[in-house]
Design a protein around this motif. Structure first.
Motif, PDB file in Angstrom:
ATOM      1  N   CYS A  15       0.816  -1.216   0.000  1.00 42.36           N
ATOM      2  CA  CYS A  15       0.000   0.000   0.000  1.00 42.36           C
ATOM      3  C   CYS A  15       0.849   1.264   0.000  1.00 42.36           C
ATOM      4  CB  CYS A  15      -0.916   0.003   1.215  1.00 42.36           C
ATOM      5  SG  CYS A  15      -2.147  -1.307   1.183  1.00 42.36           S
ATOM      6  N   GLY A  16       2.170   1.104  -0.094  1.00 40.57           N
ATOM      7  CA  GLY A  16       3.056   2.260  -0.146  1.00 40.57           C
ATOM      8  C   GLY A  16       3.417   2.840   1.208  1.00 40.57           C
ATOM      9  N   VAL A  17       3.201   2.067   2.281  1.00 46.38           N
ATOM     10  CA  VAL A  17       3.514   2.530   3.632  1.00 46.38           C
ATOM     11  C   VAL A  17       4.688   1.731   4.178  1.00 46.38           C
ATOM     12  CG1 VAL A  17       2.631   2.731   5.988  1.00 46.38           C
ATOM     13  CG2 VAL A  17       1.113   3.149   4.050  1.00 46.38           C
ATOM     14  N   THR A  18       5.674   2.443   4.695  1.00 48.92           N
ATOM     15  CA  THR A  18       6.835   1.786   5.280  1.00 48.92           C
ATOM     16  C   THR A  18       6.697   1.764   6.792  1.00 48.92           C
ATOM     17  OG1 THR A  18       8.247   2.524   3.477  1.00 48.92           O
ATOM     18  CG2 THR A  18       9.345   1.841   5.501  1.00 48.92           C
ATOM     19  N   ILE A  19       6.707   0.587   7.367  1.00 46.29           N
ATOM     20  CA  ILE A  19       6.726   0.439   8.818  1.00 46.29           C
ATOM     21  C   ILE A  19       8.173   0.150   9.204  1.00 46.29           C
ATOM     22  CG2 ILE A  19       5.969  -0.945  10.784  1.00 46.29           C
ATOM     23  CD1 ILE A  19       3.383  -1.524   9.221  1.00 46.29           C
ATOM     24  N   PRO A  20       8.783   0.973  10.062  1.00 47.04           N
ATOM     25  CA  PRO A  20      10.165   0.725  10.471  1.00 47.04           C
ATOM     26  C   PRO A  20      10.285  -0.652  11.132  1.00 47.04           C
ATOM     27  CG  PRO A  20       9.425   2.868  11.254  1.00 47.04           C
ATOM     28  CD  PRO A  20       8.221   2.159  10.703  1.00 47.04           C
ATOM     29  N   THR A  21      11.342  -1.353  10.819  1.00 40.65           N
ATOM     30  CA  THR A  21      11.578  -2.672  11.410  1.00 40.65           C
ATOM     31  C   THR A  21      12.991  -2.732  11.953  1.00 40.65           C
ATOM     32  OG1 THR A  21      12.251  -3.546   9.271  1.00 40.65           O
ATOM     33  CG2 THR A  21       9.946  -3.871   9.896  1.00 40.65           C
ATOM     34  N   GLY A  22      13.223  -3.710  12.792  1.00 42.04           N
ATOM     35  CA  GLY A  22      14.547  -3.897  13.371  1.00 42.04           C
ATOM     36  C   GLY A  22      14.986  -5.338  13.230  1.00 42.04           C
ATOM     37  N   CYS A  23      14.621  -6.158  14.203  1.00 44.99           N
ATOM     38  CA  CYS A  23      15.122  -7.531  14.288  1.00 44.99           C
ATOM     39  C   CYS A  23      14.368  -8.522  13.403  1.00 44.99           C
ATOM     40  CB  CYS A  23      15.052  -8.008  15.735  1.00 44.99           C
ATOM     41  SG  CYS A  23      13.357  -8.245  16.346  1.00 44.99           S
ATOM     42  N   TRP A  24      13.156  -8.211  12.980  1.00 41.19           N
ATOM     43  CA  TRP A  24      12.283  -9.096  12.201  1.00 41.19           C
ATOM     44  C   TRP A  24      11.900 -10.372  12.955  1.00 41.19           C
ATOM     45  CZ3 TRP A  24       9.529  -7.993   8.008  1.00 41.19           C
ATOM     46  CH2 TRP A  24       9.892  -6.869   7.275  1.00 41.19           C
ATOM     47  N   GLN A  25      12.029 -10.371  14.278  1.00 45.89           N
ATOM     48  CA  GLN A  25      11.654 -11.541  15.084  1.00 45.89           C
ATOM     49  C   GLN A  25      10.662 -11.182  16.182  1.00 45.89           C
ATOM     50  OE1 GLN A  25      15.325 -13.193  16.502  1.00 45.89           O
ATOM     51  NE2 GLN A  25      16.041 -13.670  14.463  1.00 45.89           N
ATOM     52  N   GLY A  26      10.257  -9.901  16.285  1.00 44.75           N
ATOM     53  CA  GLY A  26       9.308  -9.485  17.298  1.00 44.75           C
ATOM     54  C   GLY A  26       9.919  -9.177  18.643  1.00 44.75           C
ATOM     55  N   ASN A  27      11.241  -9.084  18.699  1.00 48.34           N
ATOM     56  CA  ASN A  27      11.908  -8.859  19.980  1.00 48.34           C
ATOM     57  C   ASN A  27      12.180  -7.398  20.299  1.00 48.34           C
ATOM     58  OD1 ASN A  27      12.118 -11.637  20.585  1.00 48.34           O
ATOM     59  ND2 ASN A  27      13.913 -11.807  19.264  1.00 48.34           N
ATOM     60  N   CYS A  28      12.585  -6.611  19.328  1.00 42.38           N
ATOM     61  CA  CYS A  28      13.096  -5.264  19.613  1.00 42.38           C
ATOM     62  C   CYS A  28      12.006  -4.214  19.804  1.00 42.38           C
ATOM     63  CB  CYS A  28      14.083  -4.817  18.544  1.00 42.38           C
ATOM     64  SG  CYS A  28      13.341  -4.409  16.942  1.00 42.38           S
ATOM     65  N   GLY A  29      10.852  -4.354  19.169  1.00 42.43           N
ATOM     66  CA  GLY A  29       9.754  -3.417  19.334  1.00 42.43           C
ATOM     67  C   GLY A  29       9.774  -2.215  18.405  1.00 42.43           C
TER      68      GLY A  29
END
Length: 86
Positions: A15-29
């Motif tokens: 949809c053209g929206v970027t959600i910031p990510t970090g670890c890709w495992q659900g740990n960092c928040g």
């Protein structure tokens, strides 16, 4: 348009929206977002006074049973300062 069970981050990207990510495992928040769910019944919808669900988008699938789902990024003064959960 999206189907239940699709990855939340992938749907957002489509949809053209970027959600910031970090670890890709659900740990960092880093990817925490608020999810507002709509069924068409105003009494049950998240916008009708109930709190939105706070989820980690990198490990969350779209839930079944909703006609519409809206995602809002969390506003937190700490995230984004150095890019790490410190």
């Amino acid at each position: 348009m999206a189907a239940p069970g699709e990855d939340l981050v992938e749907v957002a990207q489509r949809c053209g929206v970027t959600i910031p990510t970090g670890c890709w495992q659900g740990n960092c928040g880093v990817c925490e977002v608020e999810v507002y769910k709509y069924t068409g019944d105003a009494a049950k919808d998240s916008s009708a006074g109930s709190s939105p669900a706070v989820v980690r988008a990198c490990v969350t699938k779209l839930p079944p049973g909703y006609s519409r789902v809206e995602v809002a990024q969390m506003q937190d003064a700490i995230w984004g300062l150095d890019g790490f959960d410190t």
